[in-house]
Scaffold this motif. Structure first.
Motif, PDB file in Angstrom:
ATOM      1  N   LEU A 103      -4.746  50.738 -99.797  1.00 20.85           N
ATOM      2  CA  LEU A 103      -4.364  50.591 -98.396  1.00 20.85           C
ATOM      3  C   LEU A 103      -5.136  49.432 -97.755  1.00 20.85           C
ATOM      4  O   LEU A 103      -4.552  48.609 -97.037  1.00 20.85           O
ATOM      5  CB  LEU A 103      -4.632  51.887 -97.636  1.00 20.85           C
ATOM      6  N   LYS A 104      -6.426  49.348 -98.052  1.00 20.32           N
ATOM      7  CA  LYS A 104      -7.246  48.245 -97.527  1.00 20.32           C
ATOM      8  C   LYS A 104      -6.740  46.903 -98.048  1.00 20.32           C
ATOM      9  O   LYS A 104      -6.643  45.927 -97.298  1.00 20.32           O
ATOM     10  CB  LYS A 104      -8.704  48.445 -97.925  1.00 20.32           C
ATOM     11  N   ASN A 105      -6.387  46.858 -99.314  1.00 18.66           N
ATOM     12  CA  ASN A 105      -5.853  45.636 -99.925  1.00 18.66           C
ATOM     13  C   ASN A 105      -4.548  45.223 -99.246  1.00 18.66           C
ATOM     14  O   ASN A 105      -4.346  44.039 -98.944  1.00 18.66           O
ATOM     15  CB  ASN A 105      -5.640  45.849-101.424  1.00 18.66           C
ATOM     16  N   GLN A 106      -3.674  46.184 -98.971  1.00 15.89           N
ATOM     17  CA  GLN A 106      -2.405  45.891 -98.297  1.00 15.89           C
ATOM     18  C   GLN A 106      -2.653  45.350 -96.901  1.00 15.89           C
ATOM     19  O   GLN A 106      -2.026  44.390 -96.471  1.00 15.89           O
ATOM     20  CB  GLN A 106      -1.521  47.150 -98.246  1.00 15.89           C
ATOM     21  N   ARG A 107      -3.589  45.949 -96.175  1.00 18.98           N
ATOM     22  CA  ARG A 107      -3.922  45.483 -94.824  1.00 18.98           C
ATOM     23  C   ARG A 107      -4.495  44.071 -94.868  1.00 18.98           C
ATOM     24  O   ARG A 107      -4.173  43.246 -94.011  1.00 18.98           O
ATOM     25  CB  ARG A 107      -4.906  46.440 -94.163  1.00 18.98           C
ATOM     26  N   LEU A 108      -5.349  43.800 -95.841  1.00 16.59           N
ATOM     27  CA  LEU A 108      -5.916  42.456 -95.974  1.00 16.59           C
ATOM     28  C   LEU A 108      -4.828  41.427 -96.253  1.00 16.59           C
ATOM     29  O   LEU A 108      -4.856  40.324 -95.704  1.00 16.59           O
ATOM     30  CB  LEU A 108      -6.971  42.422 -97.087  1.00 16.59           C
ATOM     31  N   LYS A 109      -3.857  41.786 -97.094  1.00 11.29           N
ATOM     32  CA  LYS A 109      -2.737  40.881 -97.377  1.00 11.29           C
ATOM     33  C   LYS A 109      -1.964  40.575 -96.099  1.00 11.29           C
ATOM     34  O   LYS A 109      -1.591  39.433 -95.847  1.00 11.29           O
ATOM     35  CB  LYS A 109      -1.789  41.492 -98.417  1.00 11.29           C
ATOM     36  N   GLU A 110      -1.717  41.608 -95.291  1.00 16.83           N
ATOM     37  CA  GLU A 110      -0.979  41.418 -94.044  1.00 16.83           C
ATOM     38  C   GLU A 110      -1.744  40.526 -93.071  1.00 16.83           C
ATOM     39  O   GLU A 110      -1.173  39.628 -92.459  1.00 16.83           O
ATOM     40  CB  GLU A 110      -0.672  42.779 -93.410  1.00 16.83           C
ATOM     41  N   VAL A 111      -3.049  40.760 -92.944  1.00  8.65           N
ATOM     42  CA  VAL A 111      -3.874  39.937 -92.063  1.00  8.65           C
ATOM     43  C   VAL A 111      -3.910  38.507 -92.574  1.00  8.65           C
ATOM     44  O   VAL A 111      -3.787  37.553 -91.795  1.00  8.65           O
ATOM     45  CB  VAL A 111      -5.308  40.520 -91.955  1.00  8.65           C
ATOM     46  N   PHE A 112      -4.046  38.350 -93.878  1.00  2.46           N
ATOM     47  CA  PHE A 112      -4.087  37.015 -94.476  1.00  2.46           C
ATOM     48  C   PHE A 112      -2.784  36.263 -94.211  1.00  2.46           C
ATOM     49  O   PHE A 112      -2.803  35.095 -93.818  1.00  2.46           O
ATOM     50  CB  PHE A 112      -4.352  37.140 -95.985  1.00  2.46           C
ATOM     51  N   GLN A 113      -1.642  36.926 -94.380  1.00  2.00           N
ATOM     52  CA  GLN A 113      -0.345  36.292 -94.113  1.00  2.00           C
ATOM     53  C   GLN A 113      -0.229  35.877 -92.650  1.00  2.00           C
ATOM     54  O   GLN A 113       0.259  34.791 -92.333  1.00  2.00           O
ATOM     55  CB  GLN A 113       0.815  37.229 -94.487  1.00  2.00           C
ATOM     56  N   THR A 114      -0.692  36.742 -91.755  1.00  2.00           N
ATOM     57  CA  THR A 114      -0.659  36.425 -90.327  1.00  2.00           C
ATOM     58  C   THR A 114      -1.520  35.210 -90.027  1.00  2.00           C
ATOM     59  O   THR A 114      -1.107  34.306 -89.288  1.00  2.00           O
ATOM     60  CB  THR A 114      -1.145  37.641 -89.503  1.00  2.00           C
ATOM     61  N   LYS A 115      -2.717  35.167 -90.604  1.00  3.39           N
ATOM     62  CA  LYS A 115      -3.623  34.040 -90.377  1.00  3.39           C
ATOM     63  C   LYS A 115      -3.070  32.743 -90.975  1.00  3.39           C
ATOM     64  O   LYS A 115      -3.241  31.668 -90.394  1.00  3.39           O
ATOM     65  CB  LYS A 115      -5.020  34.330 -90.949  1.00  3.39           C
ATOM     66  N   ILE A 116      -2.410  32.833 -92.116  1.00  4.33           N
ATOM     67  CA  ILE A 116      -1.794  31.641 -92.718  1.00  4.33           C
ATOM     68  C   ILE A 116      -0.726  31.086 -91.776  1.00  4.33           C
ATOM     69  O   ILE A 116      -0.681  29.874 -91.526  1.00  4.33           O
ATOM     70  CB  ILE A 116      -1.176  31.970 -94.094  1.00  4.33           C
ATOM     71  N   GLN A 117       0.126  31.954 -91.236  1.00  3.25           N
ATOM     72  CA  GLN A 117       1.173  31.517 -90.321  1.00  3.25           C
ATOM     73  C   GLN A 117       0.576  30.922 -89.043  1.00  3.25           C
ATOM     74  O   GLN A 117       1.054  29.895 -88.549  1.00  3.25           O
ATOM     75  CB  GLN A 117       2.121  32.675 -89.981  1.00  3.25           C
ATOM     76  N   GLU A 118      -0.469  31.549 -88.550  1.00  2.00           N
ATOM     77  CA  GLU A 118      -1.148  31.034 -87.358  1.00  2.00           C
ATOM     78  C   GLU A 118      -1.723  29.644 -87.627  1.00  2.00           C
ATOM     79  O   GLU A 118      -1.567  28.726 -86.817  1.00  2.00           O
ATOM     80  CB  GLU A 118      -2.260  32.005 -86.959  1.00  2.00           C
ATOM     81  N   PHE A 119      -2.360  29.469 -88.779  1.00  2.00           N
ATOM     82  CA  PHE A 119      -2.948  28.183 -89.151  1.00  2.00           C
ATOM     83  C   PHE A 119      -1.869  27.106 -89.287  1.00  2.00           C
ATOM     84  O   PHE A 119      -2.031  25.985 -88.810  1.00  2.00           O
ATOM     85  CB  PHE A 119      -3.730  28.331 -90.461  1.00  2.00           C
ATOM     86  N   ARG A 120      -0.741  27.449 -89.910  1.00  2.00           N
ATOM     87  CA  ARG A 120       0.355  26.486 -90.074  1.00  2.00           C
ATOM     88  C   ARG A 120       0.894  26.040 -88.710  1.00  2.00           C
ATOM     89  O   ARG A 120       1.174  24.862 -88.499  1.00  2.00           O
ATOM     90  CB  ARG A 120       1.477  27.083 -90.916  1.00  2.00           C
ATOM     91  N   LYS A 121       1.040  26.975 -87.775  1.00  2.00           N
ATOM     92  CA  LYS A 121       1.536  26.632 -86.440  1.00  2.00           C
ATOM     93  C   LYS A 121       0.550  25.732 -85.702  1.00  2.00           C
ATOM     94  O   LYS A 121       0.966  24.774 -85.033  1.00  2.00           O
ATOM     95  CB  LYS A 121       1.805  27.909 -85.633  1.00  2.00           C
ATOM     96  N   VAL A 122      -0.731  26.036 -85.821  1.00  2.00           N
ATOM     97  CA  VAL A 122      -1.746  25.216 -85.159  1.00  2.00           C
ATOM     98  C   VAL A 122      -1.759  23.810 -85.749  1.00  2.00           C
ATOM     99  O   VAL A 122      -1.824  22.815 -85.005  1.00  2.00           O
ATOM    100  CB  VAL A 122      -3.141  25.879 -85.253  1.00  2.00           C
ATOM    101  N   CYS A 123      -1.688  23.696 -87.072  1.00  2.00           N
ATOM    102  CA  CYS A 123      -1.645  22.369 -87.712  1.00  2.00           C
ATOM    103  C   CYS A 123      -0.422  21.587 -87.240  1.00  2.00           C
ATOM    104  O   CYS A 123      -0.528  20.389 -86.954  1.00  2.00           O
ATOM    105  CB  CYS A 123      -1.630  22.494 -89.234  1.00  2.00           C
ATOM    106  N   TYR A 124       0.707  22.234 -87.143  1.00  2.00           N
ATOM    107  CA  TYR A 124       1.940  21.584 -86.708  1.00  2.00           C
ATOM    108  C   TYR A 124       1.803  21.099 -85.266  1.00  2.00           C
ATOM    109  O   TYR A 124       2.178  19.973 -84.929  1.00  2.00           O
ATOM    110  CB  TYR A 124       3.115  22.556 -86.853  1.00  2.00           C
ATOM    111  N   THR A 125       1.224  21.949 -84.422  1.00  5.98           N
ATOM    112  CA  THR A 125       1.044  21.588 -83.021  1.00  5.98           C
ATOM    113  C   THR A 125       0.041  20.446 -82.863  1.00  5.98           C
ATOM    114  O   THR A 125       0.273  19.517 -82.083  1.00  5.98           O
ATOM    115  CB  THR A 125       0.570  22.813 -82.211  1.00  5.98           C
ATOM    116  N   LEU A 126      -1.059  20.492 -83.599  1.00  6.20           N
ATOM    117  CA  LEU A 126      -2.112  19.481 -83.451  1.00  6.20           C
ATOM    118  C   LEU A 126      -1.773  18.146 -84.109  1.00  6.20           C
ATOM    119  O   LEU A 126      -2.095  17.089 -83.567  1.00  6.20           O
ATOM    120  CB  LEU A 126      -3.429  20.005 -84.022  1.00  6.20           C
TER     121      LEU A 126
END
Length: 180
Positions: A75-98
């Motif tokens: 369960l912890k591993n699944q949650r970490l994967k979800e958080v990691f995916q969210t952070k990757i998407q956030e990082f991609r959007k910030v890079c695109y904006t900047l």
């Protein structure tokens, strides 16, 4: 010290052991006492042929705890994967904006850059990294790159600067949109 630490098992190694044990069961290979005890505690139904000396086996304490720890780790591993995916998407959007560039990995060591100011959806640049560390990048020819030869000549070939090239290209594309 938990049973996991005593046995030096991690949730992933336990998962790798159990399918192997299951294959052994189907192949009618006798299992050792420890394996039988763990499988029974985890709720597996074993054919009688594998329980020939089951009554004399020492009790494995904490098998229920072991199962709970495995489930908790999964369960912890699944949650970490979800958080990691969210952070990757956030990082991609910030890079695109900047930077004004969306960067996609197309194949190993190859990256496609699409400008926010591109005139056509297919206008993109392809860069290939000479190593997996991405230390040296090479611009690959695309239909779009053939239309910006002057910028490539000046910033990549003479000045050897990808950041200057991308900045100049961004300004060029931006000026085309604001003039039109």
């Amino acid at each position: 010290m938990s049973l996991l630490n005593k046995l030096r098992l991690t949730p992933s190694s336990l998962r790798s052991v159990l399918p192997a044990s299951q294959r052994l069961l189907t192949e009618q290979t006798p299992l050792d006492a420890w394996s039988l005890q763990i499988l029974v505690k985890l709720g597996w139904e074993l054919p009688l042929r594998h329980c020939w000396n089951f009554q004399t086996l020492p009790a494995v304490q904490g098998a229920g705890e072991l199962k709970k720890q495995v489930e908790s780790a999964e369960l912890k591993n699944q949650r970490l994967k979800e958080v990691f995916q969210t952070k990757i998407q956030e990082f991609r959007k910030v890079c695109y904006t900047l930077t004004g560039y969306q960067i996609d990995i197309t194949t190993e060591n190859q990256y496609r850059l699409s400008s926010i100011y591109a005139e056509h959806q297919g206008d993109c640049l392809l860069f290939k990294a000479s190593s997996s560390s991405g230390g040296k990048m090479q611009l690959l020819e695309t239909e779009f790159s053939r239309t910006i030869r002057e910028l490539i000549e000046l910033h990549l070939l003479r000045q050897d600067s990808i950041p200057a090239f991308l900045s100049a290209l961004t300004l060029d594309l931006f000026s085309r949109q604001t003039i039109a």
